[in-house]
Each structure stands twice: as C-alpha cells, then as structure tokens.
Design an enzyme around this catalytic site. Structure first.
Site: not given
Length: 277
Positions: A126, A150, A215, A218, A241, A250
């Site tokens: 990110r 995150k 982004h 990514r 994730h 994806y």
C-alpha cells in the site's frame, strides 16, 4: 475519542479520519456530537449520499466513527441505535497490463522516483506502507522488508535480489536518515501527494489512458501474481489482507489462462524413479 482509539491501537490515519468525520457532522448541525440524535445522523448520511455523492466507503467510515462515539464514549447500547451499512459497490479495480506496468515504472527520469514505483509494483505494498519503510525495517541478510500495515499489523515481504542491489545503490546516493523515501526534510517520510503526482505524471508520459493512482500498482501486482501461478492464500499473505474474500476479487481480473498449469498425467519429478509393481 482520540484517547479511546489510541488505547484500542487504531492507526494514526484512522484516528484522524474518524475525528474529522465526527467533527463534520457536529458542524453540520452546529451541535455537540453527544446531542445529535440517530435520526439527525441518518439525515446527515442522506445528505452525503444525495448532495455530495459520497462513496460507500466514506459512508461506512462515518458510521464506524459514530459507533465509537455512541458505544465507547457515550456508553449507549449500539444495538438500540444500530445503523445499517450500505451495500458495497461491486466495482472492479483498474489494472495495468504487464506491458503498461513496465512502461510506467520505466518512465521516471529520477532514479529515486523510478525505484519508488518499481518497489510499489514488485511488492504490492500500500502507498502508506511504502512511504513509511524505515531503514531498520530492511533485512538485507534475509532479503525481506518488514511492513507495518493497517491496524499496525506487521508482515514481511520478500524482495528480489536485483531490487535489493538497486536499494543499496539508492541508499549510497541519497543517504536517507530514517525512512527509505524522504522528502526535502531529512527524517520526514515522503508525502502521499508527491507519490500521487509522480504516478499521474508517469502515466501521462507512458501514454497510459487509464485512471491511474498509486493503488493501481498494488492491484496490478496482485493480478499479475495470480497470472504467474501464485496461489490465492500466498497472495493474501503478501497483500496483508485479513480475509481471503478480499483477495479473491483479483480472480475476476486475472487471465488465469496465462498461468502455468501442471500436467497431472505426468509424474512429479520426485516420482520419476518409482516403479509400479
């Protein structure tokens, strides 16, 4: 509210966003947050959707901030004032082809800018993760970089040997003090807006017509990894994730015909010497 979120280990970015959200609804009604009713808050959300055309993620951010205010600070039972979240938008992210990605990362004249884009594409980090890599997070002996993602969750990302050589060359030339990528002030991380501008300018220079943001690199990393045969669980770990469901989007973007599929009629190399009786 800020203290409560710090105790719960929210990221600085989330703390700022949530406090800003509560401040905006307070100013909208010209009332202290604790005196705003649930119906008023719903009216504010309706205003954001119909008048300001806010995204689903922005609405969800407001609801999350409202929940912390009501439940943790004002000690009100959330079940009695629960606000249903809007359905998520099912938009597929923008993805570059491998040719476009190579054109983009190869277009900067600045070695620093080029390395910034290469690292973003080669690792799938990110933007905030990339810009906050500290020198001490880089482990040359193990060929990994420690990433803080995150929720302050950490993971390690493998880095190809050639890319590490480029990082060493960059370090010898630029001599950053704390962060790998720094702006004009030593010890201060490179700004998100500067990286955004680099990506936009390079996309224009490379002749890419798609709506590009950092982004997108990514998204492109994840898609191309699947096309190269990386399995979904491994990709989830690389991307950081929490849910495999998030990574699974994806699958809709990748051209899996490009992946090298094994021929199950052929024995595995370690089985070649086996004899059947």
């Amino acid at each position: 509210m800020e203290r409560e979120m710090r105790i719960r280990n929210y990221s600085e970015r989330t703390i700022r966003s949530y406090i800003c959200s509560v401040g905006q609804v307070s100013r909208y009604f010209n009332l202290p947050p604790g005196r705003i009713s649930t119906e008023q808050f719903k009216a504010y959300l309706h205003h954001l959707i119909t008048r300001e055309n806010c995204s689903v993620s922005r609405i969800n951010q407001n609801i999350s901030a409202w929940k912390i205010l009501q439940q943790d600070l004002l000690k009100r039972k959330w079940e009695s004032i629960r606000i249903r979240r809007p359905r998520k938008e099912k938009k597929l992210p923008v993805v570059l082809s491998e040719i476009e990605a190579r054109a983009l990362i190869g277009s900067p004249r600045s070695y620093k800018h080029r390395l910034l884009l290469i690292l973003a594409y080669a690792t799938g980090m990110r933007r905030s993760e990339l810009l906050h890599i500290r020198l001490k997070d880089i482990d040359r002996q193990r060929s990994v970089i420690k990433i803080t993602g995150k929720g302050n969750k950490q993971r390690e990302l493998p880095v190809p040997g050639r890319l590490f050589e480029s990082l060493e060359k960059y370090y010898r030339r630029w001599r950053p003090a704390v962060y790998l990528f720094e702006g004009p002030v030593p010890g201060k991380a490179y700004s998100a807006s500067s990286m955004q501008k680099i990506v936009k300018d390079c996309a224009l220079k490379a002749g890419i017509k798609k709506n590009i943001s950092p982004h997108v690199l990514r998204h492109s990393f994840a898609t191309h990894m699947l096309e190269r045969g990386v399995n979904l669980k491994r990709l989830q770990l690389l991307l950081g994730h929490n849910s495999l469901k998030t990574t699974a989007i994806y699958l809709h973007l990748a051209d899996l015909d490009k992946a090298q599929l094994p021929d199950l009629t052929q024995a595995k190399p370690e089985d070649d010497g086996d004899e059947r009786k």
